[in-house]
Enzyme design. Structure first.
Site, short mmCIF file in Angstrom:
data_model
loop_
_atom_site.label_atom_id
_atom_site.label_comp_id
_atom_site.label_asym_id
_atom_site.label_seq_id
_atom_site.Cartn_x
_atom_site.Cartn_y
_atom_site.Cartn_z
N ASP A 30 0.91 -1.23 0.10
CA ASP A 30 0.12 -0.18 0.01
C ASP A 30 0.84 1.27 -0.06
OD1 ASP A 30 -3.23 0.05 0.68
OD2 ASP A 30 -2.12 2.16 0.85
N THR A 86 -11.66 2.49 -6.80
CA THR A 86 -12.23 2.92 -7.75
C THR A 86 -13.50 4.07 -7.61
OG1 THR A 86 -13.35 0.94 -8.22
CG2 THR A 86 -11.66 1.52 -9.54
N THR A 122 -13.10 -3.00 -8.83
CA THR A 122 -14.39 -2.89 -9.68
C THR A 122 -13.91 -1.74 -10.87
OG1 THR A 122 -15.80 -3.51 -7.86
CG2 THR A 122 -16.88 -2.46 -9.75
N LEU A 281 -34.45 -7.97 0.71
CA LEU A 281 -35.73 -7.46 0.63
C LEU A 281 -36.29 -6.67 1.97
CD1 LEU A 281 -38.00 -10.20 -1.09
CD2 LEU A 281 -37.73 -8.04 -1.97
N ALA A 283 -36.81 -3.44 3.67
CA ALA A 283 -37.19 -1.87 3.27
C ALA A 283 -36.60 -1.06 4.43
CB ALA A 283 -38.47 -1.75 3.02
N GLY A 288 -26.73 2.28 0.71
CA GLY A 288 -25.45 2.85 0.67
C GLY A 288 -24.23 2.30 0.60
N CYS A 291 -20.11 0.74 -2.61
CA CYS A 291 -20.10 -0.10 -3.75
C CYS A 291 -21.35 0.33 -4.65
CB CYS A 291 -19.87 -1.71 -3.50
SG CYS A 291 -18.53 -2.01 -3.02
P1 NAD Z 1 -10.26 1.12 0.05
O1 NAD Z 1 -10.45 2.62 -0.36
O2 NAD Z 1 -10.63 0.44 1.24
O3 NAD Z 1 -8.55 0.68 -0.20
C1 NAD Z 1 -7.99 1.01 -1.23
C2 NAD Z 1 -6.34 0.88 -0.97
O4 NAD Z 1 -5.52 1.15 -2.07
C3 NAD Z 1 -6.15 2.26 0.28
O5 NAD Z 1 -5.74 1.48 1.25
C4 NAD Z 1 -5.31 2.84 -0.60
O6 NAD Z 1 -4.09 3.61 0.37
C5 NAD Z 1 -4.36 2.09 -1.70
N1 NAD Z 1 -3.88 2.54 -2.61
C6 NAD Z 1 -4.45 3.46 -3.52
N2 NAD Z 1 -3.37 3.85 -4.85
C7 NAD Z 1 -2.35 3.11 -4.33
C8 NAD Z 1 -1.26 2.72 -5.09
N3 NAD Z 1 -0.95 3.51 -6.24
N4 NAD Z 1 -0.55 1.92 -4.53
C9 NAD Z 1 -0.75 1.17 -3.59
N5 NAD Z 1 -1.91 1.19 -3.00
C10 NAD Z 1 -2.68 2.12 -3.37
O7 NAD Z 1 -10.95 0.29 -1.24
P2 NAD Z 1 -11.86 -0.98 -1.26
O8 NAD Z 1 -13.31 -0.52 -0.66
O9 NAD Z 1 -10.91 -2.04 -0.76
O10 NAD Z 1 -12.10 -1.21 -2.80
C11 NAD Z 1 -11.00 -1.51 -3.52
C12 NAD Z 1 -11.88 -2.00 -5.06
O11 NAD Z 1 -12.51 -3.17 -4.74
C13 NAD Z 1 -12.61 -0.99 -5.57
O12 NAD Z 1 -12.68 -0.97 -6.91
C14 NAD Z 1 -14.20 -1.51 -4.86
O13 NAD Z 1 -15.20 -1.01 -6.01
C15 NAD Z 1 -13.98 -2.86 -5.27
N6 NAD Z 1 -14.92 -3.62 -4.03
C16 NAD Z 1 -14.94 -3.03 -2.89
C17 NAD Z 1 -15.74 -3.92 -2.17
C18 NAD Z 1 -15.91 -3.41 -0.52
O14 NAD Z 1 -17.17 -4.02 0.08
N7 NAD Z 1 -15.40 -2.39 -0.22
C19 NAD Z 1 -16.38 -4.98 -2.43
C20 NAD Z 1 -16.17 -5.55 -3.76
C21 NAD Z 1 -15.35 -4.82 -4.63
C1 UDX Z 2 -22.38 -4.96 -1.65
C2 UDX Z 2 -22.60 -6.47 -2.13
O1 UDX Z 2 -23.72 -7.06 -1.42
C3 UDX Z 2 -21.27 -7.00 -2.33
O2 UDX Z 2 -21.58 -8.35 -3.07
C4 UDX Z 2 -20.19 -6.37 -3.17
O3 UDX Z 2 -18.99 -7.07 -3.29
C5 UDX Z 2 -19.92 -4.88 -2.44
O4 UDX Z 2 -21.32 -4.21 -2.33
P1 UDX Z 2 -21.82 -3.95 0.82
O5 UDX Z 2 -21.82 -2.65 0.27
O6 UDX Z 2 -20.56 -4.34 1.81
O7 UDX Z 2 -21.86 -5.29 -0.21
O8 UDX Z 2 -23.12 -4.28 1.77
P2 UDX Z 2 -24.56 -4.99 1.48
O9 UDX Z 2 -24.85 -5.72 2.73
O10 UDX Z 2 -24.78 -5.25 0.25
O11 UDX Z 2 -25.44 -3.75 1.74
C6 UDX Z 2 -25.49 -2.63 0.82
C7 UDX Z 2 -26.55 -1.38 1.31
O12 UDX Z 2 -27.80 -1.92 1.03
C8 UDX Z 2 -26.41 -1.10 2.71
O13 UDX Z 2 -26.67 0.29 2.95
C9 UDX Z 2 -27.60 -1.79 3.40
O14 UDX Z 2 -28.01 -1.26 4.54
C10 UDX Z 2 -28.89 -1.97 2.19
N1 UDX Z 2 -29.83 -2.80 2.25
C11 UDX Z 2 -29.12 -4.16 2.03
C12 UDX Z 2 -30.79 -2.55 2.38
O15 UDX Z 2 -31.29 -1.41 2.47
N2 UDX Z 2 -31.72 -3.57 2.34
C13 UDX Z 2 -31.34 -4.78 2.19
O16 UDX Z 2 -32.43 -5.95 2.21
C14 UDX Z 2 -30.19 -5.36 2.23
#
Ligand code: NAD
Ligand code: UDX
Length: 461
Positions: A30, A86, A122, A281, A283, A288, A291
């Protein structure tokens, strides 16, 4: 196998730690020095159930290392994961600058052996080929620098880059990320190189065979091999579908409110239809997190770029925008004027069991309540405990639920933290000026709340 994970956020750190746990030799990179320092000390910079334990085990077994040195990471890994953020740009498009920076650095540090570069971030559809191009650019730039500096052939980089790009979208949920990694519904591998896909299958074999799953006798995890663009689209389509499903039930809840039906019973009734399914499902005050909002917007943007208006997805977003203010509407109905009133929020994070405040519905609510002249207080089990205030303003964070209730005109349950079930609501009602509670997640028992002295208002029930 030797793995390098670049970007150790919610996805990268969980992936790195879990791959080390199942026996791989992992280096996590990182560029945030503070984060790397924390991880080196065996701590997780994020709150994610079970993650610290997995990290500590991996550190003790010598299978994981943390560093800011991307060159060393690239040299180490035969599999290089890109897992940087992203985030959304103001127009809804995905900001791919961090992916680009990492791909360029990978190119500049390629050291000869065959590598699989894995897009776990993503990324917009088409990014697989784009990453390949950036890696080659990075390699070419570095070659040029070395030639200009007069380096000898031994110090130069390989003339022909030997790597493939694979799209391996991540489906973990925050709050259950470790569980989801060991118990996935499927693994998607996009790419046109049989060699790269075979290595990825080898990497995930212990997970596919359920060696670390809760149910070790379950059928193997389905592995879906696709082309690059389809894998990238699967990620967006899955999130867009789930977000749309929630917007659908929220719309039904709003109609239930008007006709006097109970959306929790309706959700049960439709969810029992196996074609619909009972999950997602619930409500409430809308979806938020880091993602759903950004991924749905990015897909709408991609469609736009190709001359197609994604009408259903736009409707899902607009239902959600309105839903995120449903608590405000209900507060106005209950309290009339909000100016000069005090509103207490139970929960701040976008869902329970996480410290993540990115795009949390609480943030919209705080902004609007402030705009209308209300004072806002909040209690959140993680935010209150850690003192973390990132992205928060206009809200006084209290240390416990009773201090929160003290003097409030209404409470809003924003996040369904399990511990909110067992609060002393009798005592809290007595401490309030007006014991009104808006249950933004339909999480509490209306009868119990009424017995405790509250006017209970749910969403669609
Ligand atoms: P995050 O912001 O928590 O982490 C990203 C990390 O990358 C940070 O620690 C940052 O310091 C580091 N970083 C940035 N630029 C860098 C560089 N040039 N070199 C090295 N490190 C660097 O992000 P996240 O929530 O883990 O999401 C990462 C990706 O995965 C996104 O594309 C997101 O859409 C996808 N994703 C996230 C979730 C989730 O639940 N958070 C789930 C599925 C997919
Ligand atoms: C989501 C996807 O579920 C996961 O597969 C993907 O990799 C990242 O995005 P996350 O954002 O961690 O995961 O949480 P999730 O449990 O999906 O909830 C997303 C939002 O939807 C939350 O704000 C949650 O409160 C809301 N939600 C979820 C509802 O309002 N109702 C539901 O029935 C389920």
């Amino acid at each position: 196998m030797r793995v390098c994970v670049i970007g150790t956020g919610y996805v990268g750190l969980v992936t790195g730690a879990c791959l080390a746990h199942i026996g791989h030799d992992v280096v996590c990179i990182d560029n945030n020095e503070e984060k790397v320092k924390i991880m080196k000390a065996g701590q997780s910079p994020i709150f994610e159930p079970g993650l610290s334990e997995i990290m500590q085990g991996a550190i003790q077994s010598g299978r994981i290392e943390f560093s800011t040195d991307i060159a060393a990471g690239v040299a180490h890994g035969e599999i290089l994961f890109i897992a940087v953020g992203t985030p959304p740009l103001p127009n809804g498009e995905s900001d791919t600058r961090y992916v680009e920076a990492v791909a360029r650095s990978i190119g500049a540090n390629l050291n000869g052996g065959y590598k699989v570069i894995v897009n776990k971030s993503t990324v917009p559809i088409g990014s697989g080929d784009w990453v390949r191009m950036i890696v080659l650019d990075g390699l070419a730039e570095r070659q040029k620098q070395l030639v200009t500096a007069g380096s000898g052939p031994a110090e130069r980089l390989p003339e022909v880059a030997d790597f493939d790009v694979v799209s391996n979208p991540e489906f973990l949920r925050e709050g259950s990320a470790v569980y989801d990694t060991f118990n996935p519904d499927r693994i998607v591998l996009g790419g046109n190189s049989p060699r790269a896909v075979a290595l990825m299958k080898q990497l995930y074999a212990p997970i596919v065979e359920r060696q670390f799953a809760e149910n070790k006798t379950a059928a193997p995890v389905p592995v879906l091999a696709t082309d690059l663009s389809s894998a990238e689209m699967i990620k967006y389509a899955a999130n867009a579908f789930l977000a749309t499903k929630i917007s659908f039930i929220n719309e039904v809840a709003n109609i239930c409110d008007r006709v006097g039906a109970d959306v929790t019973q309706v959700a049960k009734g439709i969810g029992l239809d196996s074609r619909i399914g009972s999950k997602f499902l619930n409500a409430g005050i809308g979806w938020g997190g880091s993602c759903f909002p950004k991924d749905v917007s990015a897909l709408i943007h991609t469609a736009d770029d190709y001359g197609y208006e994604a009408q259903l997805l736009k409707a899902a977003v607009s239902v959600n925008e309105r839903q995120r203010l449903i608590a405000l509407e209900k507060l106005q109905q209950a309290l009339k004027i909000l100016k000069g009133k005090t509103v207490g929020l139970l929960g701040l994070t976008f869902k329970p069991d996480t410290d993540d405040l990115r795009d949390a519905p609480a943030l919209n609510l705080i902004e609007q309540l402030n705009r209308l002249g209300a004072k806002v207080k909040a209690y959140d089990p993680i935010v209150s405990q850690t003192g973390m205030r990132h992205g928060l303003s206009g809200v006084l964070v209290e240390t416990d639920a009773e201090r929160l209730a003290d003097g409030c005109d209404a409470l809003v349950l924003v996040t369904e933290w399990q511990q909110f079930i067992t609060l002393d609501y009798n005592k809290m009602a007595k401490l309030m000026s007006h014991p009104v509670i808006i249950d933004g997640r339909n999480f509490l028992n209306p009868q119990d709340m009424e017995k405790a002295g509250f006017q209970y208002i749910g969403v669609g029930r």
